[in-house]
Structure formats: structure tokens, C-alpha cells
Design a protein around this motif. Structure first.
Motif, PDB file in Angstrom:
ATOM      1  N   LEU A 194     -25.581  22.974   2.835  1.00  0.00           N
ATOM      2  CA  LEU A 194     -24.554  22.300   2.024  1.00  0.00           C
ATOM      3  C   LEU A 194     -24.712  20.783   2.010  1.00  0.00           C
ATOM      4  CD1 LEU A 194     -21.449  24.372   3.230  1.00  0.00           C
ATOM      5  CD2 LEU A 194     -22.674  24.629   1.072  1.00  0.00           C
ATOM      6  N   ASP A 195     -25.813  20.291   2.514  1.00  0.00           N
ATOM      7  CA  ASP A 195     -26.007  18.839   2.606  1.00  0.00           C
ATOM      8  C   ASP A 195     -25.944  18.136   1.254  1.00  0.00           C
ATOM      9  OD1 ASP A 195     -26.064  18.095   5.213  1.00  0.00           O
ATOM     10  OD2 ASP A 195     -28.230  18.263   5.464  1.00  0.00           O
ATOM     11  N   TYR A 196     -26.297  18.851   0.203  1.00  0.00           N
ATOM     12  CA  TYR A 196     -26.320  18.242  -1.126  1.00  0.00           C
ATOM     13  C   TYR A 196     -24.922  18.072  -1.719  1.00  0.00           C
ATOM     14  CZ  TYR A 196     -25.163  22.779  -3.147  1.00  0.00           C
ATOM     15  OH  TYR A 196     -24.521  23.940  -3.483  1.00  0.00           O
ATOM     16  N   VAL A 197     -23.935  18.771  -1.155  1.00  0.00           N
ATOM     17  CA  VAL A 197     -22.611  18.862  -1.782  1.00  0.00           C
ATOM     18  C   VAL A 197     -21.893  17.511  -1.896  1.00  0.00           C
ATOM     19  CG1 VAL A 197     -20.292  19.847  -1.570  1.00  0.00           C
ATOM     20  CG2 VAL A 197     -22.311  21.293  -1.229  1.00  0.00           C
TER      21      VAL A 197
ATOM     22  N   LYS B 285     -18.382  20.122   9.458  1.00  0.00           N
ATOM     23  CA  LYS B 285     -18.560  18.787  10.043  1.00  0.00           C
ATOM     24  C   LYS B 285     -17.555  18.549  11.169  1.00  0.00           C
ATOM     25  CE  LYS B 285     -20.597  15.477   8.598  1.00  0.00           C
ATOM     26  NZ  LYS B 285     -21.858  14.805   9.024  1.00  0.00           N
ATOM     27  N   ARG B 286     -16.328  18.993  10.960  1.00  0.00           N
ATOM     28  CA  ARG B 286     -15.310  18.840  12.008  1.00  0.00           C
ATOM     29  C   ARG B 286     -15.672  19.673  13.234  1.00  0.00           C
ATOM     30  NH1 ARG B 286     -11.807  18.987   7.502  1.00  0.00           N
ATOM     31  NH2 ARG B 286     -11.398  21.209   7.824  1.00  0.00           N
ATOM     32  N   ASP B 287     -16.160  20.885  12.987  1.00  0.00           N
ATOM     33  CA  ASP B 287     -16.562  21.736  14.116  1.00  0.00           C
ATOM     34  C   ASP B 287     -17.703  21.094  14.899  1.00  0.00           C
ATOM     35  OD1 ASP B 287     -14.680  23.586  13.435  1.00  0.00           O
ATOM     36  OD2 ASP B 287     -16.077  24.995  12.481  1.00  0.00           O
TER      37      ASP B 287
ATOM     38  N   VAL C 246     -30.527   9.172  -0.615  1.00  0.00           N
ATOM     39  CA  VAL C 246     -31.681   9.903  -1.151  1.00  0.00           C
ATOM     40  C   VAL C 246     -31.227  11.214  -1.786  1.00  0.00           C
ATOM     41  CG1 VAL C 246     -33.808  11.117  -0.545  1.00  0.00           C
ATOM     42  CG2 VAL C 246     -33.343   8.867   0.431  1.00  0.00           C
ATOM     43  N   GLN C 247     -30.303  11.905  -1.115  1.00  0.00           N
ATOM     44  CA  GLN C 247     -29.801  13.174  -1.644  1.00  0.00           C
ATOM     45  C   GLN C 247     -29.057  12.957  -2.958  1.00  0.00           C
ATOM     46  OE1 GLN C 247     -30.093  16.487  -0.053  1.00  0.00           O
ATOM     47  NE2 GLN C 247     -29.642  16.864  -2.205  1.00  0.00           N
TER      48      GLN C 247
END
Length: 268
Positions: free
Chosen positions: A24-27, A141-143, A179-180
């Protein structure tokens, strides 16, 4: 339990979180790009809608003038009796040509508007999908942050450089995000250019079709061949206009995309 042992105990969970986040890094950057993109499409819609309204009005005006000239038996007879039949026919031909050109322009704008509406619908569907995915992303991310805090919060004598490394991580993450974001933007440009290429290919098909009808007309194809030729040329112009609109959209997203200029196809 030492920090090293705690890290080993949570290694599998940590790998799971990183794997899910990697998908999900692109989201975040995609979502950041998507809203302005929809705004540009909606602004384009307003411009096209106003242009279509004007085109419709012009078509209606030209049609009335054409029909009035075509159906005026009295005027036709008067010109014939006064020896001005040729002048009447020339004017009638001009009225018909003006009407056909206005109608073709209306169809071209209408086609572009329909393509724009389709792109808006697809963009909004993508936005809705991204908004759902960002919730999952933020939760992961919170986890991950909670995991790191549970291990490294407070004095960490076993890892004296952890603060320095954390700063380096933030710096690298910022670079990665930029970059993404660029990658997402260029991917969208590639998709739009792919659509434009498809429209140009269809334009070429219609051009070849028109050429076939034109050749047939030369050998006595008659009015039907002429009508089919004009129809194919009109379809070719519509496809070319759609391709130009798509390329304009791509150029707004990326300065690397060059203009292909105007494509004006003679209508026979």
C-alpha cells in the motif's frame, strides 16, 4: 527481556506489517495526486459543456436556415423565373454545408464531453478505492509505530544510535514519498497516452474505411458510397479529436509529453 530478544520475538509480526505496508506504499501519494486530477477533469468538463451548448445552438440555427432554404418552393420558383436558379442552388448548397459543418463540430465536442465524463467517473471510482485503502494503510502505520514504541521507547543503551538512525529514516521516507508520487503521476500519464494511442489507431481504421468508399465512389458507387465516406471521415475526426483531448490531459500532468498539433481531417 532484552531489546534484542523482544525484537526477535516480534520479527514475524514486524515482517507481516512491513509486507502489508509495502503493498500500500503507493496509496498516500496516489491519493494526494487524485483529488487535483479530478479537479482538472471537472474544470475541463465545464469548458466542454459550455462549448457544447454553443455548438448545439449553432447547429439548430444552421439547420433552420438550411431547412428553410431547402423547403422554400416559392423562393426556388422565384429564382427560377428570374433566371437566378444557379444562384439559389449555390446558396442552398452553402446553407447545407454550413449545417453539416456545425453538426460535425457539435458531434466532435459531444464525443469529447462523453470521454471526459467517463474519465471523471473512473477517477472518482479510483478515489473511493484509495480512500478505503488509506484507512488500512494508516491503521498498519499505527500498528508499526506502536510496535516500535513498545520496543524502543525510553532509554535504549543496546542501540545508542537509534535516534540518529530514526532521523535518517525520516529523510529516506520523504525521498521515497516524492519518488512514489512521481511514479504514480507518470503511470497515469502512460495510461492516458495508451488511451490516446487507441483513439489514433481507430482514427486510422476509419481513414482507411473512408479511402475504400472513396475508391468505390470513383467507380460508380453513387450517393451511398459518398455518404459512407463522409460518415467514416466524421468518425475519424471524432477519434482524432478525442486523442488530442487525451494528450492535452497528459501534458497537464507531465511536461515530458509533447503536443501532436491539430489533426484536421477533410470531410470529403
Amino acid at each position: 527481556m532484552s531489546i534484542a530478544n523482544t525484537v526477535r520475538a516480534n520479527a514475524q509480526y514486524h515482517s507481516h506489517l512491513l509486507s502489508q505496508l509495502g503493498e500500500l506504499d503507493y496509496v498516500p501519494s496516489a491519493l494526494e495526486n487524485q483529488r487535483p486530477y479530478i479537479g482538472e477533469l471537472e474544470a475541463q468538463y465545464k469548458t466542454l459543456k459550455a462549448k457544447l451548448d454553443k455548438s448545439v445552438q449553432k447547429t439548430q440555427k444552421e439547420r433552420k436556415e438550411h431547412e428553410a432554404m431547402r423547403d422554400s418552393t416559392t423562393r426556388r420558383l422565384a429564382h427560377k423565373l428570374t433566371g437566378k436558379k444557379e444562384k439559389f442552388e449555390k446558396k442552398a448548397s452553402k446553407e447545407e454545408r454550413d449545417y453539416v459543418e456545425a453538426l460535425e463540430e457539435e458531434m466532435k465536442v459531444r464525443n469529447n464531453l462523453e470521454m471526459n465524463e467517463q474519465m471523471i467517473a473512473e477517477a472518482k471510482a479510483t478515489l473511493a478505492d484509495l480512500e478505503e485503502k488509506i484507512k488500512t494503510y494508516d491503521h498498519l502505520k499505527r500498528d508499526l509505530a506502536d510496535l516500535y514504541n513498545s520496543i524502543f521507547e525510553g532509554p535504549t543503551q543496546e542501540f545508542p544510535r537509534d535516534d540518529e538512525i530514526e532521523q535518517q529514516l525520516r529523510y529516506v521516507e520523504e525521498i521515497y514519498h516524492n519518488v512514489q508520487k512521481r511514479l504514480n503521476n507518470e503511470s497515469r500519464v502512460a495510461d492516458i497516452l495508451g488511451q490516446a494511442e487507441g483513439e489514433l489507431r481507430r482514427c486510422n481504421v476509419f481513414m482507411n474505411e473512408a479511402l475504400s468508399y472513396s475508391t468505390y465512389d470513383m467507380f460508380g458507387g453513387g450517393g451511398m458510397a459518398d455518404m459512407m465516406e463522409r460518415n467514416a471521415l466524421s468518425n475519424a475526426q471524432n477519434r482524432a479529436s478525442t486523442a488530442q483531448m487525451l494528450i492535452t490531459q497528459a501534458r497537464q500532468l507531465s511536461p515530458q509529453v509533447k503536443s501532436i498539433g491539430n489533426i484536421n481531417i477533410a470531410q470529403g
